[in-house]
Design a protein around this motif. Structure first.
Motif, short mmCIF file in Angstrom:
data_model
loop_
_atom_site.label_atom_id
_atom_site.label_comp_id
_atom_site.label_asym_id
_atom_site.label_seq_id
_atom_site.Cartn_x
_atom_site.Cartn_y
_atom_site.Cartn_z
N LEU A 9 14.67 65.20 21.91
CA LEU A 9 14.23 65.73 23.21
C LEU A 9 12.72 65.93 23.22
O LEU A 9 12.06 65.61 24.21
CB LEU A 9 14.97 67.03 23.53
N ALA A 10 12.16 66.43 22.14
CA ALA A 10 10.70 66.61 22.06
C ALA A 10 9.99 65.27 22.18
O ALA A 10 8.98 65.15 22.90
CB ALA A 10 10.34 67.32 20.76
N LEU A 11 10.50 64.24 21.50
CA LEU A 11 9.91 62.91 21.60
C LEU A 11 10.00 62.39 23.03
O LEU A 11 9.04 61.82 23.57
CB LEU A 11 10.60 61.93 20.64
N SER A 12 11.14 62.62 23.66
CA SER A 12 11.33 62.18 25.04
C SER A 12 10.35 62.87 25.98
O SER A 12 9.72 62.22 26.83
CB SER A 12 12.77 62.46 25.48
N ALA A 48 14.79 58.04 23.79
CA ALA A 48 14.90 59.33 23.10
C ALA A 48 15.75 60.32 23.90
O ALA A 48 16.52 61.11 23.32
CB ALA A 48 13.51 59.90 22.84
N LEU A 49 15.64 60.30 25.23
CA LEU A 49 16.46 61.20 26.05
C LEU A 49 17.94 60.86 25.90
O LEU A 49 18.79 61.75 25.81
CB LEU A 49 16.04 61.11 27.52
N THR A 50 18.24 59.58 25.83
CA THR A 50 19.62 59.15 25.61
C THR A 50 20.14 59.67 24.27
O THR A 50 21.26 60.18 24.18
CB THR A 50 19.71 57.61 25.64
N SER A 63 17.35 69.42 32.23
CA SER A 63 16.54 70.47 32.83
C SER A 63 15.32 70.79 31.97
O SER A 63 14.23 71.02 32.50
CB SER A 63 17.37 71.73 33.09
N LEU A 64 15.48 70.79 30.66
CA LEU A 64 14.32 71.01 29.79
C LEU A 64 13.34 69.85 29.88
O LEU A 64 12.12 70.04 29.92
CB LEU A 64 14.77 71.21 28.34
N TRP A 65 13.87 68.63 29.93
CA TRP A 65 13.03 67.45 30.05
C TRP A 65 12.20 67.51 31.34
O TRP A 65 10.98 67.28 31.31
CB TRP A 65 13.93 66.21 30.04
N ILE A 97 9.25 77.91 32.83
CA ILE A 97 9.31 78.32 31.43
C ILE A 97 10.33 79.44 31.24
O ILE A 97 11.15 79.40 30.31
CB ILE A 97 7.93 78.76 30.93
N THR A 98 10.33 80.42 32.14
CA THR A 98 11.30 81.51 32.07
C THR A 98 12.72 80.98 32.17
O THR A 98 13.60 81.39 31.41
CB THR A 98 11.03 82.54 33.20
N GLY A 99 12.96 80.07 33.08
CA GLY A 99 14.29 79.48 33.23
C GLY A 99 14.73 78.74 31.99
O GLY A 99 15.89 78.84 31.56
N ALA A 100 13.82 78.00 31.36
CA ALA A 100 14.15 77.27 30.14
C ALA A 100 14.50 78.23 29.01
O ALA A 100 15.47 78.01 28.27
CB ALA A 100 12.99 76.38 29.73
N VAL A 101 13.75 79.31 28.89
CA VAL A 101 14.02 80.30 27.84
C VAL A 101 15.38 80.96 28.08
O VAL A 101 16.20 81.07 27.17
CB VAL A 101 12.89 81.35 27.77
N ILE A 102 15.64 81.38 29.32
CA ILE A 102 16.91 82.03 29.64
C ILE A 102 18.08 81.07 29.39
O ILE A 102 19.10 81.46 28.81
CB ILE A 102 16.91 82.53 31.11
#
Length: 109
Positions: A9-12, A48-50, A63-65, A97-102
């Motif tokens: 995911l980080a690479l993507s 990478a996402l796949t 959602s993180l992507w 960012i808040t949504g991703a953390v939650i």
């Protein structure tokens, strides 16, 4: 230790940020080098996402992507194109960012 899904995911996300940030430099795909960079970056991004979605639930991975892609492209646009986000944009990115953390801390998805 980070699991494979997080690394994919980080690479993507990084390659999506790179591809999106350099689209403007392609001059409508008339410049070869930036065009090849964009095409390569997006190819790596979706590959990478796949792979990431094999480890991480689709909803969370996507959602993180999206969220971190928005923030990363905004940061790159500040550096590459001297664009400055206004107050509503900064608040919106804080909410992303808040949504991703939650989501990562509490979601049972």
């Amino acid at each position: 230790m980070l699991n494979a899904g997080v690394l994919w995911l980080a690479l993507s996300i990084c390659s999506e940020i790179t591809g999106t940030s350099f689209i403007k430099k392609t001059n409508n795909f008339r410049k070869l080098a930036p065009s090849l960079l964009v095409i390569s970056a997006y190819s790596i991004c979706y590959f990478a996402l796949t792979k990431a979605m094999g480890y991480i639930p689709v909803g969370i991975a996507y959602s993180l992507w999206c969220g971190f892609g928005i923030i990363g492209v905004t940061i790159f646009s500040m550096v590459l194109y001297k664009q400055k986000p206004d107050f509503p944009a900064i608040i919106s990115m804080g909410l992303i960012i808040t949504g991703a953390v939650i989501m990562n801390m509490f979601s049972q998805m």
